[in-house]
Design an enzyme around this catalytic site. Sequence first.
Site, PDB file in Angstrom:
ATOM      1  N   CYS A  87       0.821  -1.221   0.000  1.00 23.70           N
ATOM      2  CA  CYS A  87       0.000   0.000   0.000  1.00 23.70           C
ATOM      3  C   CYS A  87       0.851   1.265   0.000  1.00 23.70           C
ATOM      4  O   CYS A  87       0.372   2.343  -0.339  1.00 23.70           O
ATOM      5  CB  CYS A  87      -0.935   0.002   1.202  1.00 23.70           C
ATOM      6  SG  CYS A  87      -1.923  -1.489   1.286  1.00 23.70           S
TER       7      CYS A  87
ATOM      8  N   HIS B  77      -3.762   6.729   3.651  1.00 28.15           N
ATOM      9  CA  HIS B  77      -4.077   5.471   2.957  1.00 28.15           C
ATOM     10  C   HIS B  77      -5.492   5.046   3.355  1.00 28.15           C
ATOM     11  O   HIS B  77      -5.846   5.060   4.538  1.00 28.15           O
ATOM     12  CB  HIS B  77      -3.049   4.406   3.355  1.00 28.15           C
ATOM     13  CG  HIS B  77      -3.397   3.042   2.862  1.00 28.15           C
ATOM     14  ND1 HIS B  77      -3.803   2.812   1.568  1.00 28.15           N
ATOM     15  CD2 HIS B  77      -3.403   1.827   3.488  1.00 28.15           C
ATOM     16  CE1 HIS B  77      -4.059   1.515   1.418  1.00 28.15           C
ATOM     17  NE2 HIS B  77      -3.820   0.905   2.564  1.00 28.15           N
TER      18      HIS B  77
ATOM     19  N   ASN C 223     -10.116  -0.741   0.124  1.00 31.22           N
ATOM     20  CA  ASN C 223      -8.656  -0.591   0.133  1.00 31.22           C
ATOM     21  C   ASN C 223      -8.115  -1.016  -1.232  1.00 31.22           C
ATOM     22  O   ASN C 223      -8.223  -2.180  -1.605  1.00 31.22           O
ATOM     23  CB  ASN C 223      -8.075  -1.467   1.251  1.00 31.22           C
ATOM     24  CG  ASN C 223      -6.567  -1.363   1.363  1.00 31.22           C
ATOM     25  OD1 ASN C 223      -5.902  -0.805   0.484  1.00 31.22           O
ATOM     26  ND2 ASN C 223      -6.017  -1.914   2.436  1.00 31.22           N
TER      27      ASN C 223
HETATM   28  N1  COA Z   1     -18.098 -10.298   9.090  1.00 31.65           N
HETATM   29  C1  COA Z   1     -18.518 -10.698  10.312  1.00 31.65           C
HETATM   30  N2  COA Z   1     -17.673 -11.098  11.285  1.00 31.65           N
HETATM   31  C2  COA Z   1     -16.354 -11.061  10.986  1.00 31.65           C
HETATM   32  C3  COA Z   1     -15.859 -10.665   9.740  1.00 31.65           C
HETATM   33  C4  COA Z   1     -16.795 -10.281   8.778  1.00 31.65           C
HETATM   34  N3  COA Z   1     -16.423  -9.862   7.550  1.00 31.65           N
HETATM   35  N4  COA Z   1     -14.513 -10.752   9.756  1.00 31.65           N
HETATM   36  C5  COA Z   1     -14.163 -11.186  10.984  1.00 31.65           C
HETATM   37  N5  COA Z   1     -15.278 -11.389  11.725  1.00 31.65           N
HETATM   38  C6  COA Z   1     -15.372 -11.861  13.102  1.00 31.65           C
HETATM   39  C7  COA Z   1     -14.179 -12.641  13.539  1.00 31.65           C
HETATM   40  O1  COA Z   1     -14.269 -13.990  13.141  1.00 31.65           O
HETATM   41  C8  COA Z   1     -14.241 -12.479  15.029  1.00 31.65           C
HETATM   42  O2  COA Z   1     -15.191 -13.377  15.534  1.00 31.65           O
HETATM   43  P1  COA Z   1     -14.935 -14.124  16.946  1.00 31.65           P
HETATM   44  O3  COA Z   1     -14.855 -13.006  17.957  1.00 31.65           O
HETATM   45  O4  COA Z   1     -16.133 -14.985  17.061  1.00 31.65           O
HETATM   46  O5  COA Z   1     -13.641 -14.850  16.772  1.00 31.65           O
HETATM   47  C9  COA Z   1     -14.797 -11.081  15.219  1.00 31.65           C
HETATM   48  O6  COA Z   1     -15.428 -10.739  13.967  1.00 31.65           O
HETATM   49  C10 COA Z   1     -13.757 -10.040  15.538  1.00 31.65           C
HETATM   50  O7  COA Z   1     -12.659 -10.207  14.645  1.00 31.65           O
HETATM   51  P2  COA Z   1     -11.459  -9.213  14.596  1.00 31.65           P
HETATM   52  O8  COA Z   1     -10.487  -9.684  13.550  1.00 31.65           O
HETATM   53  O9  COA Z   1     -10.933  -8.982  15.970  1.00 31.65           O
HETATM   54  O10 COA Z   1     -12.216  -7.895  14.104  1.00 31.65           O
HETATM   55  P3  COA Z   1     -11.677  -6.453  13.968  1.00 31.65           P
HETATM   56  O11 COA Z   1     -12.486  -5.513  14.735  1.00 31.65           O
HETATM   57  O12 COA Z   1     -10.180  -6.378  14.157  1.00 31.65           O
HETATM   58  O13 COA Z   1     -11.977  -6.128  12.431  1.00 31.65           O
HETATM   59  C11 COA Z   1     -10.744  -5.987  10.387  1.00 31.65           C
HETATM   60  C12 COA Z   1     -11.360  -6.904  11.426  1.00 31.65           C
HETATM   61  C13 COA Z   1     -10.068  -6.832   9.339  1.00 31.65           C
HETATM   62  C14 COA Z   1     -11.847  -5.160   9.769  1.00 31.65           C
HETATM   63  C15 COA Z   1      -9.734  -5.042  11.090  1.00 31.65           C
HETATM   64  O14 COA Z   1      -8.889  -5.799  11.929  1.00 31.65           O
HETATM   65  C16 COA Z   1      -8.894  -4.266  10.136  1.00 31.65           C
HETATM   66  O15 COA Z   1      -9.378  -3.458   9.378  1.00 31.65           O
HETATM   67  N6  COA Z   1      -7.556  -4.469  10.210  1.00 31.65           N
HETATM   68  C17 COA Z   1      -6.627  -3.746   9.383  1.00 31.65           C
HETATM   69  C18 COA Z   1      -6.700  -4.259   8.019  1.00 31.65           C
HETATM   70  C19 COA Z   1      -5.942  -3.434   7.080  1.00 31.65           C
HETATM   71  O16 COA Z   1      -6.068  -2.247   7.066  1.00 31.65           O
HETATM   72  N7  COA Z   1      -5.143  -4.081   6.247  1.00 31.65           N
HETATM   73  C20 COA Z   1      -4.429  -3.467   5.228  1.00 31.65           C
HETATM   74  C21 COA Z   1      -3.336  -2.648   5.791  1.00 31.65           C
HETATM   75  S1  COA Z   1      -2.633  -1.769   4.502  1.00 31.65           S
END
Ligand code: COA
Length: 330
Positions: free
Chosen positions: A113, A254, A284
Amino acid sequence: MYASFLSIGAYVPKKCLTNNDLEKMVDTSDEWIVQRTGIKNRHIADDDEVTSDLAYKASEVAISRAGIKKEEIDVIICATISPDYLCMPSTACIIADKLGIKNIPAFDISAACSGFVYGLNMAKAFIESKIYKNILVIGAEKLSAITDYTDRGTCILFGDGAGAAIIGSTDDKSKSILDIHISSDGKYGDLLITPAGGVKNPSSLETVENRLSFMKMKGNDVFKIAVRTLTKDVKDILAKNSLTGDDIDLFIPHQANYRIIESVRNKLKFDPNKTVLTVQKYGNTSAASIPMAMNDWYEKGKLKNGNLMLLDTFGGGFTWGSGLVYFNGK
Ligand code: COA
């Protein structure tokens, strides 16, 4: 002699992938996606549309807006993690051919990114060292081709698109690319990774069956490190240049996740009206994210000649970077 940001252009594929569409593909909901990411929509390239096509279309716009002829371009740099071909030819060479340009250097950079900001820094260095005069810097991605649409943790985040800029020169510092900082820390490589397809895990029946050529991410870990790094990088570049948030006309982070952008913005106390947001409609788009966001504001008439932009990026590697850039477009 300073480097100068002369124009911006972008291309957004027509097809949309909404949260409602994703609800039919994986166990997720519009409410969950909007609450955790701010994303409502992403654009997806057609099957016969590849990264170089998106980049070519964005480049045509940037070249025309800069008012230069294609023959005046001295270098083409394409930042991408979804190249047309894994090893060769580079996507930049294919773009050059589509533009009808030859006999100049054209190459890809892989900084996830952060790629566009890395490319800007290279262009700045080339121009300030008087090696080249006009450089086409592109961020282009067909991430849909490396996204696992059975993995709800990643498939809700990514989209396709391209942004391009012409970087030229000026002797006026108030129209220059003032400063860029780029960096990396490889110890976090496995938090955001496409495990197979390279020489470490060459593609095989097994890697295909295990879906290892798609992006894998430890989202929660990435989130925390991203907020910390993005915030620090902005503080550092502002302090180094004796500037404050009040001096900035547009904060262009970003576009990965609305919550990441909001956390960074709140920590830095930036005005929401000066913070460029496109993540809700494009998702993204990795290396294309910042130039697409910039182009969006430009087309709305909110990015004007003389505006000071603060760029802030973070991505796989991990890589990151920030930039203080005066917009010198028409
Ligand atoms: N829909 C519903 N539930 C989802 C899901 C979805 N699309 N994706 C994950 N979950 C669930 C998980 O399985 C987890 O369930 P559990 O508690 O039963 O295990 C719960 O939601 C929480 O998961 P978690 O990964 O802790 O969620 P989060 O709040 O961190 O959100 C992201 C997940 C991916 C949205 C977030 O972590 C994020 O945006 N991270 C950065 C990603 C990024 O920017 N990447 C590129 C960098 S350049």
